[in-house]
Design an enzyme around this catalytic site. Structure first.
Site, PDB file in Angstrom:
ATOM      1  CG  ASP A   1       0.492   4.049   4.384  1.00  0.00           C
ATOM      2  OD1 ASP A   1      -0.664   3.881   3.946  1.00  0.00           O
ATOM      3  OD2 ASP A   1       1.110   3.185   5.019  1.00  0.00           O
TER       4      ASP A   1
ATOM      5  CG  ASP B   1      -0.281  -0.357   2.492  1.00  0.00           C
ATOM      6  OD1 ASP B   1       0.916  -0.058   2.634  1.00  0.00           O
ATOM      7  OD2 ASP B   1      -0.938  -0.939   3.367  1.00  0.00           O
TER       8      ASP B   1
ATOM      9  CG  ASP C   1       7.566   0.641  12.647  1.00  0.00           C
ATOM     10  OD1 ASP C   1       7.986   1.320  11.695  1.00  0.00           O
ATOM     11  OD2 ASP C   1       6.753  -0.297  12.490  1.00  0.00           O
TER      12      ASP C   1
HETATM   13  P1  ATP Z   1       3.312  -3.192   4.899  1.00  0.00           P
HETATM   14  O1  ATP Z   1       4.077  -3.429   3.668  1.00  0.00           O
HETATM   15  O2  ATP Z   1       3.058  -4.428   5.686  1.00  0.00           O
HETATM   16  O3  ATP Z   1       2.098  -2.333   4.708  1.00  0.00           O
HETATM   17  P2  ATP Z   1       4.294  -0.885   6.288  1.00  0.00           P
HETATM   18  O4  ATP Z   1       5.669  -0.531   6.785  1.00  0.00           O
HETATM   19  O5  ATP Z   1       3.743   0.002   5.225  1.00  0.00           O
HETATM   20  O6  ATP Z   1       4.344  -2.387   5.830  1.00  0.00           O
HETATM   21  P3  ATP Z   1       1.948  -0.232   7.764  1.00  0.00           P
HETATM   22  O7  ATP Z   1       1.305  -0.993   8.849  1.00  0.00           O
HETATM   23  O8  ATP Z   1       1.238  -0.050   6.471  1.00  0.00           O
HETATM   24  O9  ATP Z   1       3.352  -0.916   7.526  1.00  0.00           O
HETATM   25  O10 ATP Z   1       2.338   1.180   8.373  1.00  0.00           O
HETATM   26  C1  ATP Z   1       2.834   2.252   7.585  1.00  0.00           C
HETATM   27  C2  ATP Z   1       3.942   2.991   8.311  1.00  0.00           C
HETATM   28  O11 ATP Z   1       3.441   3.544   9.530  1.00  0.00           O
HETATM   29  C3  ATP Z   1       5.120   2.120   8.733  1.00  0.00           C
HETATM   30  O12 ATP Z   1       6.059   1.972   7.702  1.00  0.00           O
HETATM   31  C4  ATP Z   1       5.682   2.911   9.901  1.00  0.00           C
HETATM   32  O13 ATP Z   1       6.455   3.995   9.464  1.00  0.00           O
HETATM   33  C5  ATP Z   1       4.422   3.464  10.555  1.00  0.00           C
HETATM   34  N1  ATP Z   1       3.905   2.560  11.603  1.00  0.00           N
HETATM   35  C6  ATP Z   1       2.969   1.598  11.479  1.00  0.00           C
HETATM   36  N2  ATP Z   1       2.722   0.967  12.624  1.00  0.00           N
HETATM   37  C7  ATP Z   1       3.515   1.563  13.542  1.00  0.00           C
HETATM   38  C8  ATP Z   1       3.716   1.377  14.934  1.00  0.00           C
HETATM   39  N3  ATP Z   1       3.061   0.434  15.605  1.00  0.00           N
HETATM   40  N4  ATP Z   1       4.601   2.187  15.550  1.00  0.00           N
HETATM   41  C9  ATP Z   1       5.285   3.155  14.860  1.00  0.00           C
HETATM   42  N5  ATP Z   1       5.131   3.352  13.558  1.00  0.00           N
HETATM   43  C10 ATP Z   1       4.266   2.592  12.894  1.00  0.00           C
HETATM   44 MG    MG Z   2       1.866  -0.186   4.440  1.00  0.00          MG
END
Ligand code: ATP
Ligand code: MG
Length: 442
Positions: free
Chosen positions: A63, A61, A140
């Site tokens: 963001d 996705d 994170d």
């Molecule tokens: P994926 O490919 O699984 O979507 P992602 O890194 O994009 O991985 P998301 O859950 O979509 O993960 O979250 C988007 C972003 O938001 C992360 O990359 C991180 O920067 C931030 N984030 C998400 N969850 C947390 C958390 N629990 N604590 C701190 N930052 C977070």
């Molecule tokens: Mg994501």
């Protein structure tokens, strides 16, 4: 906080020095970025989208982070919904996707109404806005805190994420212990990303993970269900499972299963779980459907099987004992991870059908074939046989039985009756059956 900002050296990696091309960014995400920029706001692609593009992987996705407030975002897009309590977010909806737009988060003073924490420091609400740099520090892992700037197509790096990305290192931003206290799910995220990307977890991050697993006990069961699927049902289940156990986190997700695994480290229960996960991984790789009912049936089977054996040894009838045991195991599991009824009911049916599959005389097998859960129960029987449970002969019987036409099936069950052959699983003698045939789990 001050120290972090003073120490941070933001690096701007110009377009000519990184591999992110607009042609790889979701067109709807680009639309949102451009519209925000057009209205005079800062707008960045951030998180997994940037990370995966830099790694040459396809992002799940996209963001977006911006200095526009949620209400300002809403005004710019007709198709926008404001959501979230822990984090307020704008969802911009398109026909095929939803683009998440978050306002930069900052560090509050700790007692404003926009923030809330538990006694242990866990963040319940976090709606203090800040600068892009503050936003980076609240994410994170360093590799998740890279910002792609729509203004000049550069990547902005406040936390040395680029270096970690190149080195294949997953490093928690800031003090790992404190960050895990704020949100223990970050430990699960560490495992998930390490397994998915094949990254090494940085030593300090790893050390904190080994000693803070218990914090997961505070996490609401519903959130853990979502996380459990992201962990075990997104294509890297086997690697993720191994890492969860390595860091002692599996015990906080599936305590009953962990107790069985710990007892019998080289034996049957682990093989069954790993086989089920390997199967799920393979199905996902082939674009086939998977269901939590089957995976959870496998994950919780050993606690069920052991308790069942005890009750049977005490003289209880198998069917009734299985029902009682299944209820107890599920109830206990639900206190940790909430499994919605639409999955727990079929899961229990898969278990309940295991003894029924042993009854291969009369019209019972013919009727059983019609059962809506037959396919899953049969796949589960195959899985047990593959893992070395003594149901190999029985599973072969069912495999062959399904190849027969109606007359063939009738004569088969009649002949079973004549010979009076009973196919009982003898659990004491288990021999591993190596069989690589994939089994379906839906
Ligand atoms: P994926 O490919 O699984 O979507 P992602 O890194 O994009 O991985 P998301 O859950 O979509 O993960 O979250 C988007 C972003 O938001 C992360 O990359 C991180 O920067 C931030 N984030 C998400 N969850 C947390 C958390 N629990 N604590 C701190 N930052 C977070
Ligand atoms: Mg994501």
């Amino acid at each position: 906080m001050e120290g972090r900002i003073i120490n941070a050296r933001s690096r701007i990696i110009p377009r000519s020095e990184h591999a992110i091309s607009r042609s790889n960014i979701n067109p709807n995400a680009l639309k949102v970025l451009y519209r925000l920029k057009g209205a005079g706001f800062d707008a960045y692609l951030v998180g997994g989208g940037v990370r995966d593009l830099l790694l040459g992987r396809e992002p799940k996705d996209f963001d977006i982070a911006t200095n526009a407030l949620p209400e300002e975002v809403k005004k710019l897009f007709r198709n926008c919904l404001l959501i979230g309590r822990r984090f307020r977010l704008a969802h911009v909806r398109f026909e095929r996707d939803v683009i998440e737009v978050a306002t930069f988060r900052g560090q509050g003073d700790g007692d404003s109404a926009d923030e809330a924490r538990t006694e242990t420091g866990r963040i319940l609400r976090d709606n203090v806005y800040g600068t892009v740099e503050e936003d980076a520090w609240r994410r994170d892992f360093t590799i998740n805190a890279l910002y792609y700037n729509i203004e000049d197509f550069s990547v902005v790096d406040f936390v040395d994420g680029m270096k970690d990305l190149k080195a294949g290192v997953l490093r928690m931003i800031g003090d790992p212990e404190q960050r895990f206290r704020e949100d223990p799910v970050r430990m699960l995220r560490a495992v998930r990303f390490a397994a998915r990307l094949g990254f090494r977890i940085h030593r300090d991050t790893e050390t904190a993970m080994r000693t803070h697993g218990h914090l997961l006990e505070e996490i609401p069961a519903a959130r853990l269900f979502d996380e459990s699927l992201k962990l075990l049902q997104s294509g890297n289940g086997v690697a993720t499972f191994e890492q969860l156990r390595r860091y002692g986190l599996f015990a906080y997700l599936f305590p009953q299963t962990e107790a069985c695994l710990a007892q019998e480290e080289h034996g049957f229960p682990k093989t069954l779980v790993v086989r089920a996960l390997a199967n799920t991984d393979q199905r996902i790789a082939e674009g086939k459907s998977v269901t939590p009912a089957f995976l959870y049936a496998a994950l919780l089977w050993e606690p069920v099987r052991q308790a069942l054996a005890e009750r049977e040894a005490a003289g209880e009838g198998e069917l009734q004992a299985l029902q009682d045991v299944a209820r107890d195991v599920v109830d206990s599991q639900l206190s940790r991870i909430s499994l919605p009824k639409r999955f727990s009911l079929p899961m229990r049916e898969i278990w309940a059908m295991q003894p029924r599959l042993k009854k291969i005389t009369g019209l019972r097998p013919v009727k059983l074939l019609e059962h809506p859960r037959f396919r899953a129960a049969y796949d589960f029987l195959l899985l047990r046989a593959e893992a070395g449970d003594d149901v190999g002969e029985l599973s072969r019987w069912w495999t062959e039985f399904q190849t027969l036409d109606e007359n063939g099936r009738l004569s088969r069950v009649r002949s079973e009756e004549k010979t009076g052959k009973k196919h009982r699983a003898r659990r004491t003698k288990r021999k591993p059956v190596v069989q690589d045939k994939p089994i379906a789990n839906d």
